[in-house]
Write a protein that holds these residues in place. Sequence first.
Motif, mmCIF file in Angstrom:
data_model
loop_
_atom_site.group_PDB
_atom_site.id
_atom_site.type_symbol
_atom_site.label_atom_id
_atom_site.label_comp_id
_atom_site.label_asym_id
_atom_site.label_seq_id
_atom_site.Cartn_x
_atom_site.Cartn_y
_atom_site.Cartn_z
ATOM 1 N N GLN A 1 0.836 -0.981 0.046
ATOM 2 C CA GLN A 1 -0.126 0.101 0.122
ATOM 3 C C GLN A 1 0.898 1.384 0.051
ATOM 4 O OE1 GLN A 1 -2.717 -0.321 3.292
ATOM 5 N NE2 GLN A 1 -3.078 -2.372 2.821
ATOM 6 N N ALA A 2 0.460 2.220 -1.007
ATOM 7 C CA ALA A 2 1.513 3.369 -0.959
ATOM 8 C C ALA A 2 1.442 4.115 0.131
ATOM 9 C CB ALA A 2 1.246 3.902 -2.194
ATOM 10 N N GLY A 3 2.633 4.755 0.553
ATOM 11 C CA GLY A 3 2.538 5.541 1.759
ATOM 12 C C GLY A 3 3.810 5.734 2.302
ATOM 13 N N ASP A 4 3.641 6.684 3.549
ATOM 14 C CA ASP A 4 4.796 6.952 4.185
ATOM 15 C C ASP A 4 5.297 5.725 5.055
ATOM 16 O OD1 ASP A 4 7.165 7.957 5.235
ATOM 17 O OD2 ASP A 4 5.781 9.496 6.758
ATOM 18 N N ASN A 5 6.090 4.770 4.705
ATOM 19 C CA ASN A 5 6.641 3.479 5.305
ATOM 20 C C ASN A 5 7.829 3.522 5.760
ATOM 21 O OD1 ASN A 5 3.757 2.525 4.735
ATOM 22 N ND2 ASN A 5 4.458 1.521 3.014
ATOM 23 N N ILE A 6 8.331 2.889 6.742
ATOM 24 C CA ILE A 6 9.451 2.697 7.307
ATOM 25 C C ILE A 6 9.972 1.380 6.784
ATOM 26 C CG2 ILE A 6 9.293 4.050 9.406
ATOM 27 C CD1 ILE A 6 9.009 1.523 10.880
ATOM 28 N N PHE A 7 11.353 1.264 6.845
ATOM 29 C CA PHE A 7 11.904 0.293 6.717
ATOM 30 C C PHE A 7 12.552 -0.486 7.793
ATOM 31 C CE2 PHE A 7 14.295 -0.455 1.929
ATOM 32 C CZ PHE A 7 12.939 -0.276 1.640
ATOM 33 N N LEU A 8 12.372 -1.951 8.327
ATOM 34 C CA LEU A 8 12.367 -2.588 9.393
ATOM 35 C C LEU A 8 12.881 -3.964 8.981
ATOM 36 C CD1 LEU A 8 12.760 -1.675 12.484
ATOM 37 C CD2 LEU A 8 10.321 -2.999 12.586
ATOM 38 N N TYR A 9 13.999 -4.416 8.783
ATOM 39 C CA TYR A 9 14.541 -5.768 8.516
ATOM 40 C C TYR A 9 15.843 -6.250 9.548
ATOM 41 C CZ TYR A 9 18.080 -3.226 5.909
ATOM 42 O OH TYR A 9 19.136 -2.369 5.755
ATOM 43 N N GLY A 10 15.757 -7.463 9.534
ATOM 44 C CA GLY A 10 16.754 -8.055 10.519
ATOM 45 C C GLY A 10 17.023 -9.355 9.962
ATOM 46 N N SER A 11 18.127 -9.951 10.667
ATOM 47 C CA SER A 11 18.721 -11.350 10.625
ATOM 48 C C SER A 11 19.263 -11.918 11.842
ATOM 49 C CB SER A 11 20.033 -11.071 9.772
ATOM 50 O OG SER A 11 20.522 -12.439 9.597
ATOM 51 N N GLY A 12 18.496 -12.916 12.466
ATOM 52 C CA GLY A 12 18.641 -13.499 13.480
ATOM 53 C C GLY A 12 17.922 -14.850 13.445
ATOM 54 N N THR A 13 17.862 -15.483 14.694
ATOM 55 C CA THR A 13 18.628 -15.252 16.094
ATOM 56 C C THR A 13 19.748 -16.037 16.133
ATOM 57 O OG1 THR A 13 17.346 -16.726 17.532
ATOM 58 C CG2 THR A 13 16.598 -14.554 17.206
ATOM 59 N N PHE A 14 20.675 -15.573 17.111
ATOM 60 C CA PHE A 14 21.924 -16.252 17.211
ATOM 61 C C PHE A 14 22.436 -15.929 18.742
ATOM 62 C CE2 PHE A 14 22.674 -12.325 15.241
ATOM 63 C CZ PHE A 14 23.701 -11.726 15.782
ATOM 64 N N LEU A 15 23.489 -16.637 18.984
ATOM 65 C CA LEU A 15 23.903 -16.627 20.358
ATOM 66 C C LEU A 15 25.374 -15.852 20.270
ATOM 67 C CD1 LEU A 15 24.359 -17.367 23.375
ATOM 68 C CD2 LEU A 15 25.544 -19.384 22.433
ATOM 69 N N LEU A 16 25.488 -14.723 20.835
ATOM 70 C CA LEU A 16 26.619 -13.984 20.934
ATOM 71 C C LEU A 16 27.281 -13.793 22.218
ATOM 72 C CD1 LEU A 16 28.436 -11.977 19.172
ATOM 73 C CD2 LEU A 16 27.132 -10.159 20.129
ATOM 74 N N LYS A 17 28.410 -14.958 22.467
ATOM 75 C CA LYS A 17 29.156 -15.302 23.752
ATOM 76 C C LYS A 17 29.781 -13.790 23.958
ATOM 77 C CE LYS A 17 29.230 -20.164 23.289
ATOM 78 N NZ LYS A 17 29.984 -21.354 23.556
ATOM 79 N N ALA A 18 30.257 -13.997 25.449
ATOM 80 C CA ALA A 18 30.923 -12.610 25.904
ATOM 81 C C ALA A 18 32.416 -12.770 25.182
ATOM 82 C CB ALA A 18 31.056 -12.899 27.281
ATOM 83 N N GLY A 19 32.651 -11.647 24.613
ATOM 84 C CA GLY A 19 33.965 -11.596 23.994
ATOM 85 C C GLY A 19 34.108 -11.952 22.348
ATOM 86 N N GLU A 20 32.758 -12.434 21.889
ATOM 87 C CA GLU A 20 32.829 -13.027 20.615
ATOM 88 C C GLU A 20 32.387 -11.855 19.820
ATOM 89 O OE1 GLU A 20 31.934 -17.684 20.279
ATOM 90 O OE2 GLU A 20 30.120 -16.238 20.149
ATOM 91 N N SER A 21 32.602 -11.763 18.506
ATOM 92 C CA SER A 21 32.177 -10.947 17.309
ATOM 93 C C SER A 21 31.378 -11.848 16.276
ATOM 94 C CB SER A 21 33.394 -10.027 16.722
ATOM 95 O OG SER A 21 34.175 -9.468 17.882
ATOM 96 N N ARG A 22 30.625 -10.889 15.764
ATOM 97 C CA ARG A 22 29.891 -11.164 14.219
ATOM 98 C C ARG A 22 30.114 -10.081 13.431
ATOM 99 N NH1 ARG A 22 30.347 -15.408 16.510
ATOM 100 N NH2 ARG A 22 29.223 -17.101 17.105
ATOM 101 N N ARG A 23 30.277 -10.251 12.106
ATOM 102 C CA ARG A 23 30.097 -9.115 11.033
ATOM 103 C C ARG A 23 29.177 -9.241 10.385
ATOM 104 N NH1 ARG A 23 35.700 -8.726 8.498
ATOM 105 N NH2 ARG A 23 35.063 -10.638 7.385
#
Length: 828
Positions: A493-515
Amino acid sequence: MKNRQKSTKILLLIFKAFLISLFCVNMLSAKEEPKRGSLDWYLKGPQKTWSAADYKDYYRWSDRQQMLAKKAQADDQLLRRQNAVINGNKITTEIWNYGSISRPGNTVTDIVWEGLGYGYEFGPFIIADVEVPKGSHRDVKAKTDENGNVVTNANGDTIWVATIISDGLISSGAEISPDGRDFWTWQPLAYSDRNVPYGDPNSTRIPTSNDIDRDGDGKPDSWPDGWYNPDIKQYVWPGALRQGASNADLESFFVVDDRTNAEFEYYPFQSDSTRRGLGIQIENRYYQWSNPMAEDIIFLIYKVTNVSDYDLEGVTFGMYGDPHIGGPSDWADDLAWFDRSINMVYAWDEDGKSVNNASITPGYFGYKFLESPGNPYDGIDNDNDGMIDESMDDGIDNDHDWNPEKDDVGIDGVPNTGDEGENDGLPTAGDPFDIRKPGEPHFEWTDLDESDQIGLTSFAGPPFGGQNAIRNDEYMYSNYLQVGNFDTTNIDQAGDNIFLYGSGTFLLKAGESRRFSIALIVGQDFEDLTLNAETAQQIYEINYQFAKPPEKPSVTAVPGDRKVTLYWDKKAEGSYDPISEEEDFEGYVIYRSTDPNFLDQQVITDANGSRFLFEPLKNKNGAPVRFDLVNEYIGLSEIPFPSRGVFYNLGNNTGLQHSFVDENNVRNGQTYYYAVVSYDRGSDSLGVPPSECSKTITVNPETNEIIFDVNTVSVVPRVASAGYEDGKLQDAGTSNGLVHESGTATGTIKIDIIDPQKFEEDNSFLLTFQENPTSYTVEDKKPVEAIVLARTEQYVNLPHKNINTGNFTLTSAVSGQTYTLDTDYELL
């Protein structure tokens, strides 16, 4: 001899220099009470003295930003809020070091592409479930397992959790403390917990790879002091793949964390109750290439690290933003959709018309996941690459592409520096907490294949405003961001819409990194957008080792009466391409426009009808102004641009020149923009088409200042003022103004003066010829002075090159002491 003599004139005035070292002196001034209404008064003055007008002024957005910068001084790890205008290709936007892409309300750099705006504000967010006290927030809920059963602790008590979203938006529903004094958003960091510098606290600008040294302190202005490498003896860019090199024509860098997100009663650090949020730190890198294959793309690379004391569960990473296809006022008729097969979301204008500029047809705008957070724990080949649970920090070369013959270069990624791990026969991983130590190529974080991709798992396009604000953590998560939620109700539907997208879920342990890597893409239509998305994926899959063009020549313009003279140096001609592993410089091409973006010259279309290549300037005889090497590479390249059906013109073996006089319909009083662009021949064996260096002219949206790259200029041709005479060689007893001082001379010398304005009173020049190989130098005998800031045990770049060391003097501006070469200082 004529052409060669012209090229040497570029070197006039730069062969001899005196250097004065300038030492800083601290000046003390009397302390004064802050002036009423000033930022200091708002911060230090008692609130009980505030009037209604004071509160109104305080709550203005611009004041908030500056006040945040002032308040950050209480925590010296926080950096002042900085921005930068990035326009390394056809996309121009303003970025901020709290994560915002396009400042709200700024129509000058509103993700501008071909004259129209496409985005109000975009920024990354991260979601996680954390344990909190019961009743500490309205959105606290009982923790459940995968079967829906309530989870209890060892004492049998119910565990309560909250879903926290950390983000950096300062509009579009930003999270602000109840008293209005703090943004619960990403905050920029000056340095890491291990004192690794991220930015210069004295600069107002985000570090960019193409920044220059304007203040004479030896480093690009936006770079911090800690980026000096004593092994290389210079300041170096903290490249993600190797130190001292950017992957792109333009790269920007900053780091944020969420320590001020105090909405929930959660404390990620056991020993520090002042740092809140999730304990997340994000390294932000943005890449732009000017190559026509990538000129419609900004690559956004986020390295997410859990620096807290606790593991984070249920983590989702994504982006929130507000597109408006066609410009800031054209938001009421946007449509959006998604394509899970290529991990892309996109938007377009329903009627194909812009209310901001009716003469321009709006294009398509989208984001594509290139690299999503991996899941190395589920035993599933998430990205279907034949490898299960790959990881970038498991100490294993998962895809076995580390080559000891080429890649054993040490932790800084640069060969022959003698650093840790160099030539030890084993792959050396980078230090995840030190951006100056990226690690060896094709191993761990420098190898993008070592990640098990999850991909796009949710997308929604609800109407802007109301409940649909990122500050409503639980509402946004429950309604839009859960895995598998793809909204098809609102986006058609045409209008003033936002974009909201994601990728998940995952476990992020203390000290770990993801790109997490995405491509911001614009195209003329859906087909063009999709082609650009394919190109973005290809560039990602080759580790962002995209075709590297030659270095940019430094250009000077000289205005004349209905003509413009350009001249440039030879720096580009020895450029090395790491992809083809050879020096592949081929020539120069000149572009002219009355538009600083040269868009009116992008008239050569590809096989799909999309504007693709730029038309070179024509000389007065109608031939394109292109100067190329005399070799076997002539005419159209044998390698077309992939999926475009277009071949680059390598030239007609005209031979190289380093100056050109434009007399083709040049009008006095008109502002012209010129670019002298170097290009290579590509690689037939590797299937790589030719590439040009960028031609960047940046318009500062705050001051309207125009900032030129070294190979771009603006010039206004004009008639010389009454009484003005060009500098010229004086008759020194010969017809051409030369005096033969020594040596045997049998040739004839003819001098062409390219830039007569460079002549000053009492100039004299020494012309010296050498044999084996035949060469010559031109030395300006008139001394010049330069003031730089001296740094102990560091090399400082001098503003003048090719210095005659025999006549070089270093003197202190403070004491007047003259220093001794090789005793007090060294020259390289």
